[in-house]
Design a protein around this motif. Structure first.
Motif, PDB file in Angstrom:
ATOM      1  N   ARG A  61       0.886  -3.087   9.630  1.00  0.00           N
ATOM      2  CA  ARG A  61      -0.339  -3.165   8.814  1.00  0.00           C
ATOM      3  C   ARG A  61      -0.181  -2.374   7.523  1.00  0.00           C
ATOM      4  O   ARG A  61      -0.621  -2.806   6.458  1.00  0.00           O
ATOM      5  N   LYS A 105      11.199 -14.262  -1.180  1.00  0.00           N
ATOM      6  CA  LYS A 105      10.089 -13.575  -0.531  1.00  0.00           C
ATOM      7  C   LYS A 105      10.531 -12.384   0.325  1.00  0.00           C
ATOM      8  O   LYS A 105      11.704 -12.196   0.613  1.00  0.00           O
ATOM      9  N   ASP A 161       1.035   5.074   6.105  1.00  0.00           N
ATOM     10  CA  ASP A 161       0.964   4.805   4.663  1.00  0.00           C
ATOM     11  C   ASP A 161       2.048   5.575   3.912  1.00  0.00           C
ATOM     12  O   ASP A 161       2.586   5.089   2.906  1.00  0.00           O
ATOM     13  N   THR A 188       2.129  -4.358   5.101  1.00  0.00           N
ATOM     14  CA  THR A 188       1.503  -5.509   4.455  1.00  0.00           C
ATOM     15  C   THR A 188       0.523  -5.066   3.377  1.00  0.00           C
ATOM     16  O   THR A 188       0.275  -5.797   2.418  1.00  0.00           O
ATOM     17  N   ALA A 189      -0.022  -3.852   3.496  1.00  0.00           N
ATOM     18  CA  ALA A 189      -0.895  -3.335   2.442  1.00  0.00           C
ATOM     19  C   ALA A 189      -0.097  -2.969   1.196  1.00  0.00           C
ATOM     20  O   ALA A 189      -0.549  -3.176   0.064  1.00  0.00           O
ATOM     21  N   VAL A 190       1.110  -2.431   1.381  1.00  0.00           N
ATOM     22  CA  VAL A 190       1.959  -2.030   0.255  1.00  0.00           C
ATOM     23  C   VAL A 190       2.727  -3.221  -0.312  1.00  0.00           C
ATOM     24  O   VAL A 190       3.050  -3.249  -1.507  1.00  0.00           O
ATOM     25  N   PHE A 191       3.010  -4.221   0.537  1.00  0.00           N
ATOM     26  CA  PHE A 191       3.700  -5.438   0.105  1.00  0.00           C
ATOM     27  C   PHE A 191       2.780  -6.637   0.342  1.00  0.00           C
ATOM     28  O   PHE A 191       3.029  -7.478   1.213  1.00  0.00           O
ATOM     29  N   PRO A 192       1.688  -6.741  -0.433  1.00  0.00           N
ATOM     30  CA  PRO A 192       0.676  -7.774  -0.161  1.00  0.00           C
ATOM     31  C   PRO A 192       1.189  -9.200  -0.351  1.00  0.00           C
ATOM     32  O   PRO A 192       0.609 -10.146   0.187  1.00  0.00           O
ATOM     33  N   GLU A 193       2.267  -9.361  -1.124  1.00  0.00           N
ATOM     34  CA  GLU A 193       2.809 -10.695  -1.365  1.00  0.00           C
ATOM     35  C   GLU A 193       3.722 -11.169  -0.239  1.00  0.00           C
ATOM     36  O   GLU A 193       4.164 -12.326  -0.220  1.00  0.00           O
ATOM     37  N   ASP A 247       5.309 -12.380   3.386  1.00  0.00           N
ATOM     38  CA  ASP A 247       4.961 -13.144   4.583  1.00  0.00           C
ATOM     39  C   ASP A 247       4.932 -12.159   5.744  1.00  0.00           C
ATOM     40  O   ASP A 247       5.868 -11.366   5.910  1.00  0.00           O
ATOM     41  N   ALA A 248       3.876 -12.215   6.534  1.00  0.00           N
ATOM     42  CA  ALA A 248       3.714 -11.269   7.633  1.00  0.00           C
ATOM     43  C   ALA A 248       3.667 -12.036   8.952  1.00  0.00           C
ATOM     44  O   ALA A 248       2.829 -12.931   9.122  1.00  0.00           O
TER      45      ALA A 248
END
Length: 462
Positions: free
Chosen positions: A198, A186, A365, A201-206, A208-209
């Motif tokens: 933020r 992961k 972004d 996490t949008a670019v790496f949606p998979e 763990d944040a």
């Protein structure tokens, strides 16, 4: 004797290594694992930590198909085997099979998630494998039936013959249709609630944040207790950015803990577990006197915040698989200069803004997209400057552009110098006046950042 060579296979990452064997009347000698030479030919620098040997008393001894959660480098120390592998990883290559006969002249690199099996072709065969994680009792992993019809491995000694010796455990392994594919290791985004977190996490949606209340990366015990064996990538977006508060006694301690101690602990973890660490830095590590800052400019931080960030950069640079992205004037989903100016424009306020600090905006972004590009393109590890592109501006220029785009007159934004703006104020951290960074190294990898004023228009419209 042939030259050392590496051969690709139909299974991604599974590599056959042809080894030179030096022999005479006494026997033979080979370099079974030679890190420098093999890495130069394309083998991963997988960092073995354990060497296991399996002795097979009789021809026909058959073992597998086992999918351990680590990389392996397999070979034979004595005898010959027929070896077969089945890709058990999640993805388009799931179920792909490859086999080869292994003697002293052959070794195979087996990536994590690829099922490994072999059959001894001679009595007293010794099968050897280097692994890059320590075996732990009770650790379960997928296994596949040796006679799975989909894999259709052509075993030289039929599995149903008296000569084939197979454990009851391996005879009970499930078929491929019953296997749950092994997921990749992961990604962990640290500082997920900040502007950059933020965007990541949008670019790496998979991924763990987590934020610092879930994982305090300045706490050595908390970092040591995290299950790092489950991860392959750390994106550290956490930082202490209160530039002026960092000049106070409490702020100084917090800045050093977040910006220096925490990255050092993550770098130690990345080295120990062979992870890639992406860390985000700032143009504040420079004193702002250069016309344009390049990646190889020596750091020259002015204030406490800047010094703590420079220390963090030095720590991260010590782990082999690292990217340090130095950026400036960050704008994203959260409190930032652009939003402040837009709010003032809406309220009818006419601010005075410094006009002698020069740089470019960096939209989160763009920074997140550049991160993904460096990782997915396999760009060389190291330091990269990353801002948006375009003609550098002053903070006053940016504020005026925000006012204009908000329907106000750009002339409503007054200009002043940094010295005049902070005159009479205590506890002010020194600022680099020139924040312009060269983007040549980044663009050479194939990533072209958007013009920062175009991105500003897009941001305000959204």
């Amino acid at each position: 004797m042939s030259d050392l060579a590496v051969e690709q296979t139909p299974i991604p990452g599974l590599l056959v290594v042809h080894l030179p064997v030096h022999g005479d009347a006494r026997g033979w000698f080979k370099e079974n694992w030679q890190r420098e030479k093999m890495i130069a030919l394309g083998l991963p620098d997988f960092g073995p930590v354990q060497n296991n040997m399996s002795f097979n008393a009789s021809r026909g001894a058959t073992r597998g198909i086992h999918t351990e959660p680590w990389d392996k480098f397999v070979s034979v120390a004595c005898g010959r085997v027929f070896a077969a592998w089945v890709d058990m990883r999640e993805g388009s290559s799931f179920g792909t099979t490859f086999s080869v006969e292994i003697g002293p002249e052959t070794a195979v690199f087996v990536p994590r998630g690829v099922g490994n099996s072999y059959q001894a072709l001679e009595d007293r065969t010794v099968y050897s494998y280097l692994v890059n994680d320590h075996w732990r009792p009770g650790h379960a992993y997928p296994a596949l039936h040796l006679g799975d019809e989909t894999a259709a491995i052509r075993w030289p000694i039929p599995l149903d013959s008296d000569e084939a010796e197979i454990s009851e455990k391996d005879r009970a392994n499930p078929r491929l249709a019953e296997i749950t594919p092994m997921k990749p290791k992961k990604t962990l985004v640290i500082g997920a609630n900040g502007q950059l977190g933020r965007a990541l996490t949008a670019v790496f949606p998979e991924a763990d944040a987590v934020d610092l209340d879930e994982l305090d990366i300045s706490d050595e015990k908390a970092v040591a207790a995290w299950p790092w064996a489950d991860y392959q990538l750390i994106l550290n977006a956490a930082a202490y950015t209160a530039v002026d508060v960092a000049e106070t006694p409490d702020g100084r301690r917090t800045a050093w803990a977040a910006n220096a101690t925490a990255p050092a602990l993550l770098a130690r973890v990345a080295t120990e577990h062979r992870l890639t660490l992406v860390h985000y830095s700032t143009e504040y590590v420079f004193d702002g006197t250069a016309t344009e800052h390049t990646e190889d400019e020596p750091v020259s931080p002015l204030g406490v915040y800047a010094q703590s960030k420079a220390a963090g950069d030095i720590a991260v640079a010590g782990t082999p698989r690292h990217y340090i992205l130095r950026t400036s004037w960050v704008v994203g989903d959260g409190k930032n200069f652009v939003r402040t100016m837009a709010a003032l424009a809406e309220k009818g306020v006419s601010p005075t803004v410094v006009d002698d600090q020069i740089g470019r905006l960096t939209f989160t972004d763009t920074l997140a997209a550049a991160t993904a590009h460096l990782l997915r393109s396999g760009a060389a590890y190291g330091v990269y400057n990353c801002t948006n592109a375009g003609e550098p501006c002053s903070w006053r220029d940016i504020a005026a552009e925000v006012f204009s785009l908000s329907g106000r007159d750009a002339a409503d934004v007054g200009a002043t110098s940094t010295e005049a703006y902070f005159a009479g104020k205590d506890g002010v951290a020194p600022r680099p006046l020139n924040s312009v960074m060269s983007l040549d190294k980044l663009t050479a990898t194939g990533f072209e950042p958007e013009d920062h004023l175009d991105a500003l228009r897009r941001y305000l419209k959204a």
